[in-house]
Design a protein around this motif. Sequence first.
Motif, PDB file in Angstrom:
ATOM      1  N   ILE A  18       0.839  -1.206   0.000  1.00  0.00           N
ATOM      2  CA  ILE A  18       0.000   0.000   0.000  1.00  0.00           C
ATOM      3  C   ILE A  18       0.867   1.246   0.000  1.00  0.00           C
ATOM      4  O   ILE A  18       0.595   2.200  -0.744  1.00  0.00           O
ATOM      5  CB  ILE A  18      -0.965  -0.027   1.199  1.00  0.00           C
ATOM      6  CG1 ILE A  18      -2.029  -1.100   0.988  1.00  0.00           C
ATOM      7  CG2 ILE A  18      -1.613   1.330   1.418  1.00  0.00           C
ATOM      8  CD1 ILE A  18      -2.866  -1.412   2.202  1.00  0.00           C
ATOM      9  N   LEU A  19       1.920   1.271   0.810  1.00  0.00           N
ATOM     10  CA  LEU A  19       2.813   2.432   0.841  1.00  0.00           C
ATOM     11  C   LEU A  19       3.510   2.642  -0.499  1.00  0.00           C
ATOM     12  O   LEU A  19       3.705   3.780  -0.934  1.00  0.00           O
ATOM     13  CB  LEU A  19       3.836   2.279   1.961  1.00  0.00           C
ATOM     14  CG  LEU A  19       3.298   2.447   3.376  1.00  0.00           C
ATOM     15  CD1 LEU A  19       4.386   2.120   4.400  1.00  0.00           C
ATOM     16  CD2 LEU A  19       2.765   3.848   3.589  1.00  0.00           C
ATOM     17  N   MET A  20       3.894   1.550  -1.174  1.00  0.00           N
ATOM     18  CA  MET A  20       4.497   1.684  -2.505  1.00  0.00           C
ATOM     19  C   MET A  20       3.513   2.292  -3.497  1.00  0.00           C
ATOM     20  O   MET A  20       3.870   3.169  -4.283  1.00  0.00           O
ATOM     21  CB  MET A  20       4.986   0.330  -3.026  1.00  0.00           C
ATOM     22  CG  MET A  20       6.345  -0.039  -2.539  1.00  0.00           C
ATOM     23  SD  MET A  20       7.100  -1.377  -3.476  1.00  0.00           S
ATOM     24  CE  MET A  20       6.180  -2.772  -2.900  1.00  0.00           C
ATOM     25  N   LEU A  21       2.260   1.837  -3.457  1.00  0.00           N
ATOM     26  CA  LEU A  21       1.258   2.378  -4.377  1.00  0.00           C
ATOM     27  C   LEU A  21       0.973   3.851  -4.090  1.00  0.00           C
ATOM     28  O   LEU A  21       0.837   4.651  -5.019  1.00  0.00           O
ATOM     29  CB  LEU A  21      -0.016   1.547  -4.300  1.00  0.00           C
ATOM     30  CG  LEU A  21       0.090   0.127  -4.853  1.00  0.00           C
ATOM     31  CD1 LEU A  21      -1.200  -0.638  -4.588  1.00  0.00           C
ATOM     32  CD2 LEU A  21       0.407   0.156  -6.331  1.00  0.00           C
ATOM     33  N   ILE A  22       0.895   4.215  -2.818  1.00  0.00           N
ATOM     34  CA  ILE A  22       0.687   5.622  -2.462  1.00  0.00           C
ATOM     35  C   ILE A  22       1.877   6.457  -2.912  1.00  0.00           C
ATOM     36  O   ILE A  22       1.717   7.536  -3.502  1.00  0.00           O
ATOM     37  CB  ILE A  22       0.446   5.761  -0.945  1.00  0.00           C
ATOM     38  CG1 ILE A  22      -0.924   5.181  -0.577  1.00  0.00           C
ATOM     39  CG2 ILE A  22       0.530   7.225  -0.509  1.00  0.00           C
ATOM     40  CD1 ILE A  22      -1.170   5.048   0.911  1.00  0.00           C
ATOM     41  N   GLY A  23       3.085   5.957  -2.652  1.00  0.00           N
ATOM     42  CA  GLY A  23       4.290   6.665  -3.085  1.00  0.00           C
ATOM     43  C   GLY A  23       4.357   6.836  -4.593  1.00  0.00           C
ATOM     44  O   GLY A  23       4.720   7.906  -5.092  1.00  0.00           O
TER      45      GLY A  23
END
Length: 90
Positions: A18-23
Amino acid sequence: MSWMAWTPITAVFFSCIILMLIGMGIWQTVSPTVPRRGFLPLTTTRGDRLFISLLGAAYIHLGWMAFTDAALWIASIIALFWLFIMMRWG
């Protein structure tokens, strides 16, 4: 969410995704991607390279579990190198 057995490792894994997608979404907003051609035989965007690196990480981990009894965190480090190489030169 009681249907899924959430362990701390599972929660960390999905949190990282999720953090990768948000980033990537923030990066796309700040600096729109330009399709380019690296060592892969096709033109890719950042999102394409991220997806390919995630698939590669899955295969690295599966291969690691199939062919060795060594600690899995070593495969995770190899997968991080694969992510870096793919995002930079892919």
